[in-house]
Write an enzyme that holds these catalytic residues in place. Sequence first.
Site, PDB file in Angstrom:
ATOM      1  N   ILE A  10      -5.978  -2.533  -5.053  1.00 38.04           N
ATOM      2  CA  ILE A  10      -5.234  -3.036  -3.904  1.00 38.04           C
ATOM      3  C   ILE A  10      -5.819  -2.407  -2.648  1.00 38.04           C
ATOM      4  CG2 ILE A  10      -2.978  -3.185  -2.767  1.00 38.04           C
ATOM      5  CD1 ILE A  10      -1.714  -2.806  -5.574  1.00 38.04           C
ATOM      6  N   ASP A  54     -12.970   1.513   3.122  1.00 39.11           N
ATOM      7  CA  ASP A  54     -12.934   0.768   4.376  1.00 39.11           C
ATOM      8  C   ASP A  54     -13.614  -0.560   4.093  1.00 39.11           C
ATOM      9  OD1 ASP A  54     -13.449  -0.390   6.840  1.00 39.11           O
ATOM     10  OD2 ASP A  54     -13.985   1.484   7.819  1.00 39.11           O
ATOM     11  N   ASN A  77      -5.613  -7.140   0.335  1.00 43.55           N
ATOM     12  CA  ASN A  77      -4.447  -7.043   1.215  1.00 43.55           C
ATOM     13  C   ASN A  77      -4.798  -6.496   2.595  1.00 43.55           C
ATOM     14  OD1 ASN A  77      -1.464  -6.534   1.905  1.00 43.55           O
ATOM     15  ND2 ASN A  77      -2.328  -4.460   1.920  1.00 43.55           N
ATOM     16  N   TYR A 139      -6.304 -13.559  14.989  1.00 47.49           N
ATOM     17  CA  TYR A 139      -5.763 -13.364  13.638  1.00 47.49           C
ATOM     18  C   TYR A 139      -5.609 -14.708  12.941  1.00 47.49           C
ATOM     19  CZ  TYR A 139      -2.173 -12.316  10.105  1.00 47.49           C
ATOM     20  OH  TYR A 139      -1.447 -12.210   8.946  1.00 47.49           O
ATOM     21  N   LYS A 143      -7.408 -15.972   9.438  1.00 43.03           N
ATOM     22  CA  LYS A 143      -6.652 -16.338   8.238  1.00 43.03           C
ATOM     23  C   LYS A 143      -6.938 -17.778   7.820  1.00 43.03           C
ATOM     24  CE  LYS A 143      -4.637 -12.434   7.372  1.00 43.03           C
ATOM     25  NZ  LYS A 143      -4.934 -11.670   6.140  1.00 43.03           N
ATOM     26  N   THR A 174       6.849  -5.433   8.734  1.00 43.92           N
ATOM     27  CA  THR A 174       5.741  -4.486   8.809  1.00 43.92           C
ATOM     28  C   THR A 174       5.513  -4.113  10.268  1.00 43.92           C
ATOM     29  OG1 THR A 174       4.098  -6.247   9.039  1.00 43.92           O
ATOM     30  CG2 THR A 174       4.651  -5.546   6.786  1.00 43.92           C
TER      31      THR A 174
END
Length: 238
Positions: A10, A54, A77, A139, A143, A174
């Site tokens: 993960i 990283d 993730n 962003y 995506k 978050t």
Amino acid sequence: MNIENKTIVITGANRGIGRALVDEAIRRGAKRVYAGTRRRFEHPDPRVTPLALDVTDRSQIQRAAEEVGTLDVLINNAGVALYDDLLASDAIEQHLAVNVLGPLNMTRAFLPLLQRSHGAIVNHLSLAAIAPLPIIPGYSISKAALSNMTQSLRAVLAGEGVTVHAVFLGPIDTDMNRGLDIPKASTESAAQGIFDGLEKGDEDIFPDPASQSIADLWRAGASKALEREFGAFVPQTR
């Protein structure tokens, strides 16, 4: 894909959804969880192994792949979300480096292990992959690109016995969404929804109330129809 007794990597595992995924994998009986983080990470369960990672550093990715001997599930993730207006010169580059090239380079490095186990790749997208959120256009663009890449990998790797899953996340509680006055799902419930979808074999996973509200529309829409149609162009044997 039953998580019990499986080995999982993960990325972005130190906080938010990543940390919740680590905890949920352990709760479901995972044999080993490699928690990829840029910073020092500790977990009380001995089945969790910190992994210096990283996702923008190819040499570090390769070292991590060499450290992980066997692998059943790769969860991409790690991500970045910067508020911008497309006028900042490096905003899109930063998003693409982490949110698109990061998962791509992780997939390339860990693919031999996943081919051996007939494992799964899970890429974390967003509802912004379907329609851009104008306050974070960089962003949203990244995506959308990751969504396209996920569909492509799904077709390319189908003959290799490796499944590729897209997670379309709605608003989750978050750091990214903390300043927005909107309903948000908890990271814990999102992690549960992600693993539930993976265990059911869902290609596209909608793990929270906001994303679930458009799941049927997505599955019956033009993008999925074209994905299936275009996937037929990929040779069945390589």
